[in-house]
Design an enzyme around this catalytic site. Structure first.
Site, short mmCIF file in Angstrom:
data_model
loop_
_atom_site.label_atom_id
_atom_site.label_comp_id
_atom_site.label_asym_id
_atom_site.label_seq_id
_atom_site.Cartn_x
_atom_site.Cartn_y
_atom_site.Cartn_z
N SER A 1 16.84 9.64 13.60
CA SER A 1 16.30 10.28 12.87
C SER A 1 16.00 11.75 13.67
O SER A 1 15.62 12.78 12.98
CB SER A 1 14.98 9.86 12.15
N SER B 1 15.98 6.42 17.24
CA SER B 1 15.79 7.53 16.91
C SER B 1 16.01 8.68 17.83
O SER B 1 16.22 9.63 17.72
CB SER B 1 14.90 7.98 15.90
N LYS C 1 10.06 17.62 17.38
CA LYS C 1 10.48 16.80 16.07
C LYS C 1 9.37 17.09 15.10
O LYS C 1 7.92 16.69 15.31
CB LYS C 1 10.60 15.41 16.28
N1 GLN Z 1 17.57 4.22 11.95
C1 GLN Z 1 16.60 3.58 12.16
C2 GLN Z 1 15.63 3.43 10.84
O1 GLN Z 1 16.33 4.02 9.86
C3 GLN Z 1 15.56 3.77 13.21
C4 GLN Z 1 14.82 5.03 12.94
C5 GLN Z 1 13.84 5.39 14.16
O2 GLN Z 1 13.92 5.09 15.33
N2 GLN Z 1 12.96 6.50 13.52
O3 GLN Z 1 14.86 3.01 10.59
#
Ligand code: GLN
Length: 494
Positions: A161, A185, A86
Site C-alpha cells: 500500500s 507494503s 505516507k
Molecule cells: N497487501 C497486504 C494487505 O492488503 C499488506 C498491506 C500492508 O502491508 N499494509 O493487507
C-alpha cells in the site's frame, strides 16, 4: 549534467554541509519536478510546499550560523533534506486521510514519533503520499483519491500500500520516503519500483501516530534509492518510544557499511527456502533471484537450502488476523469519534450511514471478514486457530536462524502488474502478498532491493529476512551487493 533531484540522500547531506547546495534550492527543485510529473503519476494525496519552503529556509539559516561559528552547535543529521511521508502517519496540522473519504478532513494535532524524530533531524516535508485505503491493498488502487502510476510503466501499479511513497522516490520527486508494512507494503512497492525498502523488526520502530491497521503486524519502514540511504534514516527512527509500549528498549546500533571489498560477505550463511520458489512464480523473477544469490556467493557468502514448512499457511492466517485486528481498529471511524457525520434518525443509523458512505469496498470487505472471524461461536475456529498457526510460522523462522544468518527470497511472485488486472478478483490480489506476509507474522525484519529487470523492463525485487533486531545484517548484505552491481542506480525515463 545530472539534475540535483538525482542525488542520493548521502550526496545531498554532503552537498548541503559543504555549502554546494542550499536547502531552498534543493526543495524548490523537487517541488518543480513534482509540479511537472505529479499530474501523470499521482504519488501524493497532499502536498505541503509552504511548509517545505519554510523548513528549508530555517535549515539554510542554521547552516549559515554553523559556518560562521565552526565547531559550534552540532548539526541535525538530515538538516534541510526533503522527505515524503505516507498518508497514514500523522504530521501535525496537515490532513491525514489514510487514503479514505472518512478522514478527508482529519487534521491531527501531533506528529507521529517517526515524523517527529525526522523533523528534529532537520528534515523538510514535501507532502503526504498516496496509499491504499487504511493501507489495505497491494497496488494503491484502493485509495479513495485515485490510483498511483508506476514510473517504470505508467500503465502499471507501483505496488502497495505504500505505492505513493515508492512512486515518489522512484520518480525522484523525493530522495527518501516513509512507508508502513503490515503484510508487505514497504517491500512490495520497493520491489515494483526498483527501490530499497526496509520493514524493520516488529517493535523496533514506534507506531505512535500511525493510524492502526493490524496492530500486531504494523511497522513503519523506509523507501530509498539504496541500502546506505535507507539504513541512515532507519537508525534515526528506530528505538524505544515511551508512547508505544510495543517498542523494545534495546540499543539501536550504528550501521557501518564499508567500501567495496572482494570478500565482503565472507562467512555469511544465506538460507534459500524451498517454499518460496513455487510454481506460478514469474520465471524471470526466479532467475533474477538465483543470479543474485550466485553473486552473494562470489562475495564470500554460503548459500544453503532451508525449509520454512508452514509458509503456505501464511496467506490464510494473515487474511484472518489482519482483518480481525482491522475490524476492531476501524470501529472508531463512526462519524462521532472520527469522520464527518452523515445525519440520520438514530445513533445506529448514524454509524451505519457514515461508515456505509465513507468506507471503500475493500475496507468494508475486511471489516466484514474480521467481524465474522471474531464473532462468538467462530472465534476459536478462525481467530484462535490462526493465532496458533502464526506461532508455527514464527517457529519456522527461529529454527531456520539456528543454521543461517539471513534468508533470501523473492519479494513477490511477479513484477508490477497492470492497473485493473486484479480488479474483480480480491483473491488474486491477496496472492501477490504470499512471500511478504510471513515476515510480518513472525515479526522479523525484511529488506527489499532490486536485482535486475524482466523483459518488459520492470524491476525485480529480492528480499533478505533476518533474525529479530538484526536489521544491520540485511543492510550490510544488500550494501555489499550494491557495491558491485548497479541495478539500484537505474532510473525510469519520464
Ligand atoms: N497487501 C497486504 C494487505 O492488503 C499488506 C498491506 C500492508 O502491508 N499494509 O493487507
Amino acid at each position: 549534467m545530472a539534475s540535483i533531484t538525482d542525488l542520493t540522500l548521502a550526496q545531498i547531506v554532503k552537498a548541503l554541509q559543504e555549502g554546494d547546495l542550499s536547502s531552498r534550492e534543493l526543495t524548490q527543485a523537487y517541488l518543480e519536478r513534482i509540479e511537472r510529473l505529479e499530474p501523470g503519476l499521482h504519488a501524493f494525496i497532499t502536498l505541503t510546499p509552504e511548509l517545505a519552503l519554510s523548513q528549508a529556509d530555517q535549515a539554510d539559516r542554521q547552516y549559515a550560523a554553523w559556518r560562521r561559528e565552526p565547531g559550534a552547535p552540532h548539526l541535525p543529521a538530515f538538516l534541510g533534506v526533503p522527505l515524503a511521508v505516507k498518508d497514514v502517519l500523522c504530521l501535525a496540522n496537515t490532513r491525514c486521510t489514510c487514503g479514505s473519504r472518512i478522514l478527508e478532513n482529519f487534521s491531527p494535532v501531533y506528529n507521529a514519533t517517526t515524523v517527529e524524530r525526522l523533523l528534529s533531524e532537520g528534515m523538510v516535508i514535501l507532502g503526504k503520499t498516496n496509499t491504499d485505503e487504511f493501507a489495505m491493498g497491494s497496488s494503491t488502487e484502493n485509495s479513495a483519491y485515485g490510483v498511483t502510476h508506476n514510473p517504470w510503466d505508467m500503465e502499471r501499479v507501483p505496488g502497495g500500500s505504500s505505492g505513493g511513497s515508492a512512486a515518489a522516490v522512484a520518480a525522484h520527486l523525493a530522495p527518501i520516503a516513509l512507508g508502513t508494512d503490515t503484510g508487505g507494503s514497504v517491500r512490495q512497492p520497493a520491489s515494483f519500483c526498483g527501490l530499497t525498502g526496509i520493514k524493520p523488526t516488529y517493535g523496533r520502530v514506534s507506531r505512535y501516530g500511525l493510524v492502526a491497521y493490524g496492530s500486531s503486524l504494523d511497522v513503519v519502514g523506509v523507501l530509498g534509492q539504496n541500502a546506505e540511504d535507507v539504513a541512515s534514516i532507519f537508525t534515526r527512527i528506530a528505538g524505544h518510544d515511551p508512547l508505544d509500549a510495543t517498542t523494545m528498549d534495546l540499543p539501536v546500533p550504528e550501521i557501518h557499511l564499508g567500501p567495496p571489498s572482494e570478500q565482503a560477505l565472507r562467512g555469511l550463511r544465506i538460507g534459500i527456502p524451498d517454499e518460496y520458489f513455487i510454481s506460478g512464480i514469474q520465471p524471470e523473477v526466479e532467475a533474477g533471484i538465483r543470479t543474485a544469490i550466485k553473486l552473494f556467493e562470489s562475495l564470500g557468502a554460503q548459500a544453503q537450502p532451508i525449509s520454512l514448512p508452514h509458509t503456505e499457511y501464511a496467506l490464510p492466517v494473515y487474511y484472518l488476523l489482519a482483518p480481525a485486528e482491522a475490524s476492531a481498529n476501524l470501529a472508531r471511524f463512526d462519524g462521532i469519534r472520527y469522520g464527518p457525520r452523515v445525519p440520520a434518525e438514530t445513533l445506529g443509523e448514524v454509524f451505519r450511514c457514515t461508515r456505509g458512505e465513507k468506507f471503500g469496498p475493500e475496507v468494508k470487505r475486511r471489516i466484514m471478514l474480521g467481524t465474522y472471524a471474531l464473532s462468538a461461536g467462530y472465534y476459536d475456529a478462525y481467530y484462535g486457530q490462526a493465532q496458533k498457526v502464526r506461532t508455527l510460522i514464527k517457529r519456522d523462522f527461529e529454527k531456520a536462524f539456528q543454521n543461517v544468518d539471513v534468508i533470501a527470497a523473492p519479494v513477490a511472485p511477479t513484477t508490477a502488474f497492470r492497473i485493473g488486472e486484479h480488479g474483480d478478483d480480491p483473491l488474486a490480489m491477496y496472492l501477490e502478498d504470499v512471500f511478504t506476509l510471513p515476515a510480518n507474522l513472525a515479526g522479523v525484519p525484511g529488506l527489499a532491493f532490486s536485482v535486475g529487470f524482466d523483459n518488459q523492463g520492470l524491476p525485480i525485487g529480492m528480499q533478505l529476512m533476518g533474525p529479530h533486531f538484526r536489521e544491520e545484517l540485511l543492510f550490510q548484505a544488500a550494501h555489499a551487493y550494491q557495491q558491485v552491481t548497479d541495478w539500484h542506480t537505474h532510473q525510469p525515463v519520464l
